[in-house]
Design a protein around this motif. Structure first.
Motif, PDB file in Angstrom:
ATOM      1  N   ARG A   7      62.851  45.177 -42.334  1.00  9.61           N
ATOM      2  CA  ARG A   7      62.223  44.585 -43.513  1.00  9.61           C
ATOM      3  C   ARG A   7      62.102  45.636 -44.594  1.00  9.61           C
ATOM      4  O   ARG A   7      61.627  46.748 -44.360  1.00  9.61           O
ATOM      5  CB  ARG A   7      60.846  44.051 -43.136  1.00  9.61           C
ATOM      6  CG  ARG A   7      60.142  43.333 -44.280  1.00  9.61           C
ATOM      7  CD  ARG A   7      58.940  42.589 -43.760  1.00  9.61           C
ATOM      8  NE  ARG A   7      58.078  41.890 -44.639  1.00  9.61           N
ATOM      9  CZ  ARG A   7      57.764  42.103 -45.892  1.00  9.61           C
ATOM     10  NH1 ARG A   7      58.319  43.076 -46.535  1.00  9.61           N
ATOM     11  NH2 ARG A   7      56.904  41.362 -46.545  1.00  9.61           N
ATOM     12  N   LEU A   9      60.491  46.846 -48.205  1.00  8.22           N
ATOM     13  CA  LEU A   9      59.277  46.675 -49.013  1.00  8.22           C
ATOM     14  C   LEU A   9      59.566  47.101 -50.440  1.00  8.22           C
ATOM     15  O   LEU A   9      60.183  48.145 -50.678  1.00  8.22           O
ATOM     16  CB  LEU A   9      58.138  47.524 -48.453  1.00  8.22           C
ATOM     17  CG  LEU A   9      57.717  47.256 -47.020  1.00  8.22           C
ATOM     18  CD1 LEU A   9      56.673  48.275 -46.581  1.00  8.22           C
ATOM     19  CD2 LEU A   9      57.184  45.853 -46.873  1.00  8.22           C
ATOM     20  N   GLU A  13      54.711  46.324 -53.104  1.00  4.30           N
ATOM     21  CA  GLU A  13      54.146  46.192 -51.760  1.00  4.30           C
ATOM     22  C   GLU A  13      53.695  47.550 -51.219  1.00  4.30           C
ATOM     23  O   GLU A  13      52.663  47.655 -50.556  1.00  4.30           O
ATOM     24  CB  GLU A  13      55.170  45.568 -50.814  1.00  4.30           C
ATOM     25  CG  GLU A  13      55.453  44.105 -51.092  1.00  4.30           C
ATOM     26  CD  GLU A  13      56.600  43.574 -50.254  1.00  4.30           C
ATOM     27  OE1 GLU A  13      56.402  42.524 -49.619  1.00  4.30           O
ATOM     28  OE2 GLU A  13      57.680  44.203 -50.239  1.00  4.30           O
ATOM     29  N   VAL A  14      54.476  48.580 -51.521  1.00  4.57           N
ATOM     30  CA  VAL A  14      54.128  49.933 -51.059  1.00  4.57           C
ATOM     31  C   VAL A  14      52.848  50.408 -51.738  1.00  4.57           C
ATOM     32  O   VAL A  14      51.968  50.987 -51.094  1.00  4.57           O
ATOM     33  CB  VAL A  14      55.301  50.904 -51.298  1.00  4.57           C
ATOM     34  CG1 VAL A  14      54.894  52.335 -51.031  1.00  4.57           C
ATOM     35  CG2 VAL A  14      56.486  50.519 -50.434  1.00  4.57           C
ATOM     36  N   ARG A  17      49.983  48.615 -50.049  1.00  4.84           N
ATOM     37  CA  ARG A  17      49.710  49.074 -48.682  1.00  4.84           C
ATOM     38  C   ARG A  17      49.125  50.477 -48.624  1.00  4.84           C
ATOM     39  O   ARG A  17      48.319  50.788 -47.760  1.00  4.84           O
ATOM     40  CB  ARG A  17      50.982  49.034 -47.842  1.00  4.84           C
ATOM     41  CG  ARG A  17      51.379  47.646 -47.444  1.00  4.84           C
ATOM     42  CD  ARG A  17      52.532  47.686 -46.493  1.00  4.84           C
ATOM     43  NE  ARG A  17      52.970  46.320 -46.193  1.00  4.84           N
ATOM     44  CZ  ARG A  17      53.646  45.993 -45.118  1.00  4.84           C
ATOM     45  NH1 ARG A  17      53.973  46.915 -44.246  1.00  4.84           N
ATOM     46  NH2 ARG A  17      54.006  44.760 -44.922  1.00  4.84           N
ATOM     47  N   GLU A  49      60.074  49.161 -43.894  1.00  2.00           N
ATOM     48  CA  GLU A  49      58.708  49.001 -43.419  1.00  2.00           C
ATOM     49  C   GLU A  49      58.402  49.991 -42.292  1.00  2.00           C
ATOM     50  O   GLU A  49      57.327  50.602 -42.246  1.00  2.00           O
ATOM     51  CB  GLU A  49      58.490  47.564 -42.950  1.00  2.00           C
ATOM     52  CG  GLU A  49      57.074  47.235 -42.588  1.00  2.00           C
ATOM     53  CD  GLU A  49      56.884  45.773 -42.252  1.00  2.00           C
ATOM     54  OE1 GLU A  49      55.803  45.252 -42.559  1.00  2.00           O
ATOM     55  OE2 GLU A  49      57.814  45.160 -41.684  1.00  2.00           O
ATOM     56  N   SER A  50      59.376  50.205 -41.428  1.00  2.00           N
ATOM     57  CA  SER A  50      59.173  51.134 -40.300  1.00  2.00           C
ATOM     58  C   SER A  50      59.024  52.576 -40.795  1.00  2.00           C
ATOM     59  O   SER A  50      58.222  53.346 -40.250  1.00  2.00           O
ATOM     60  CB  SER A  50      60.321  51.022 -39.309  1.00  2.00           C
ATOM     61  OG  SER A  50      61.549  51.308 -39.950  1.00  2.00           O
ATOM     62  N   ALA A  53      55.552  52.904 -42.291  1.00  2.87           N
ATOM     63  CA  ALA A  53      54.555  52.939 -41.213  1.00  2.87           C
ATOM     64  C   ALA A  53      54.525  54.316 -40.556  1.00  2.87           C
ATOM     65  O   ALA A  53      53.449  54.861 -40.269  1.00  2.87           O
ATOM     66  CB  ALA A  53      54.848  51.858 -40.187  1.00  2.87           C
TER      67      ALA A  53
END
Length: 106
Positions: A7, A9, A13-14, A17, A49-50, A53
């Motif tokens: 996914r 981002l 979105e970043v 988050r 996304e990974s 994270a």
């Protein structure tokens, strides 16, 4: 078993988050201190996304180590290098030839 595609981002979105503004994210990217960028076009970037994270997890690990160091330093009291003195003691101190607190002689 099917693998889900990675996914991507968007910057918005970043920002949401991480709580870091776009300007600071770009600064971190320029210094090589942020999650890797996926360039979608010359003017558009995204982040896996990974990867984000993992970056957030590494920041938490670093913060935990910093907090542990700060806590350890708080537990070992440091002795003051001078005797505490009240301001009134300075005002009423007798004059001497050595000068005042700033080394000024009379």
């Amino acid at each position: 078993m099917t693998d889900q595609p990675a996914r991507l981002l968007t910057m918005a979105e970043v920002v949401k988050r991480t709580g870091i503004c776009r300007t600071n994210i770009y600064r971190l990217i320029a210094r090589g201190e942020f999650a890797p960028v996926v360039r979608l076009s010359p003017s558009r970037i995204a982040f896996l996304e990974s990867d984000l994270a993992a970056w957030l997890h590494s920041r938490r690990e670093g913060s935990a180590a910093l907090l542990a160091t700060l806590e350890a330093s708080r537990k070992t009291p440091s002795k003051p290098t001078y005797a505490p003195i009240h301001l009134n003691q300075l005002r009423h101190a007798p004059a001497n030839d050595a000068g005042d607190l700033y080394g000024n002689t009379k």
